[in-house]
Design an enzyme around this catalytic site. Sequence first.
Site, PDB file in Angstrom:
ATOM      1  CD  GLU A  26     -95.619  -3.701   7.524  1.00 14.69           C
ATOM      2  OE1 GLU A  26     -96.743  -3.977   7.065  1.00 14.69           O
ATOM      3  OE2 GLU A  26     -94.737  -4.562   7.716  1.00 14.69           O
ATOM      4  CG  HIS A  88     -98.117  -4.497   2.928  1.00 14.91           C
ATOM      5  ND1 HIS A  88     -98.376  -5.488   2.021  1.00 14.91           N
ATOM      6  CD2 HIS A  88     -97.018  -4.905   3.618  1.00 14.91           C
ATOM      7  CE1 HIS A  88     -97.475  -6.464   2.168  1.00 14.91           C
ATOM      8  NE2 HIS A  88     -96.639  -6.132   3.122  1.00 14.91           N
ATOM      9  CG  HIS A  90     -92.137  -4.710   3.405  1.00 12.46           C
ATOM     10  ND1 HIS A  90     -91.635  -5.819   2.777  1.00 12.46           N
ATOM     11  CD2 HIS A  90     -93.354  -5.070   3.882  1.00 12.46           C
ATOM     12  CE1 HIS A  90     -92.511  -6.813   2.871  1.00 12.46           C
ATOM     13  NE2 HIS A  90     -93.561  -6.386   3.516  1.00 12.46           N
ATOM     14  CG  ASP A 101     -96.678  -9.548   3.375  1.00 14.31           C
ATOM     15  OD1 ASP A 101     -97.389  -9.040   4.255  1.00 14.31           O
ATOM     16  OD2 ASP A 101     -95.528  -9.149   3.093  1.00 14.31           O
TER      17      ASP A 101
HETATM   18 ZN    ZN Z   1     -95.260  -7.349   4.057  1.00 10.69          ZN
END
Ligand code: ZN
Length: 159
Positions: A26, A88, A90, A101
Site C-alpha cells: 500500500e 491510500h 489498495h 480506514d
Molecule cells: Zn484501506
Amino acid sequence: MTPYVLLSKKVADEIRLARQVRLPKETGGFLIGLRRGPHIEITDLTHQGTGDYASHTSFERRDPRHRKKILASWRASGSTESLVGDWHSHPCGAPEPSATDRKAWKTLAQAVGRPVIGVIEAASSTPGVFLAVRRGIRFGVRLEMVEEGQDYFLFAEGR
Ligand SMILES: [Zn+2]
C-alpha cells in the site's frame, strides 16, 4: 447543502501512478485543497516518505514531510490551501474502506474539526471518494462521480 468534491486529474493521475509504483504494498498520503462552504477542491497531495510504514495491507503516515508540505502549501497559498483529507491505495480488491480506514478518517475529521475526504485507489478506473464527517449517519458515505471535465472529476452524494 450537498457537498461537492472536485478532484483535479493531476492529483488523480499521481495517485494512480503511486499505487502502481508501490505495488504489491500500500501507499498513501494526505490531500491538500480549498474549502468553499461545504465544498472541497482537492488541488495537491503528499506522497509516501522514507519515514512512513507500508505493508501489503496497511499504510501509516509517520514521515514529518507530510506535515511540512501541508504547512508550506498553506503559507504559499495565502492561508487558503490546507489539509482536506487523506488517500491510500489498495493493492488488490475494491476501493471500499476497511474498519481501520473508517476509524482513521474519524480521527482525522476530529483533528481537523471539519469534514474530510478519504480517497482509496484500487484497480478500478476511478478512485473511491468518501466523505467523512465527525459524527452523524452520513459518516464515510461514498460519493459518486457526477461530472468529468478536461482536468477534473466532480463527485457528489448519490440520490
Ligand atoms: Zn484501506
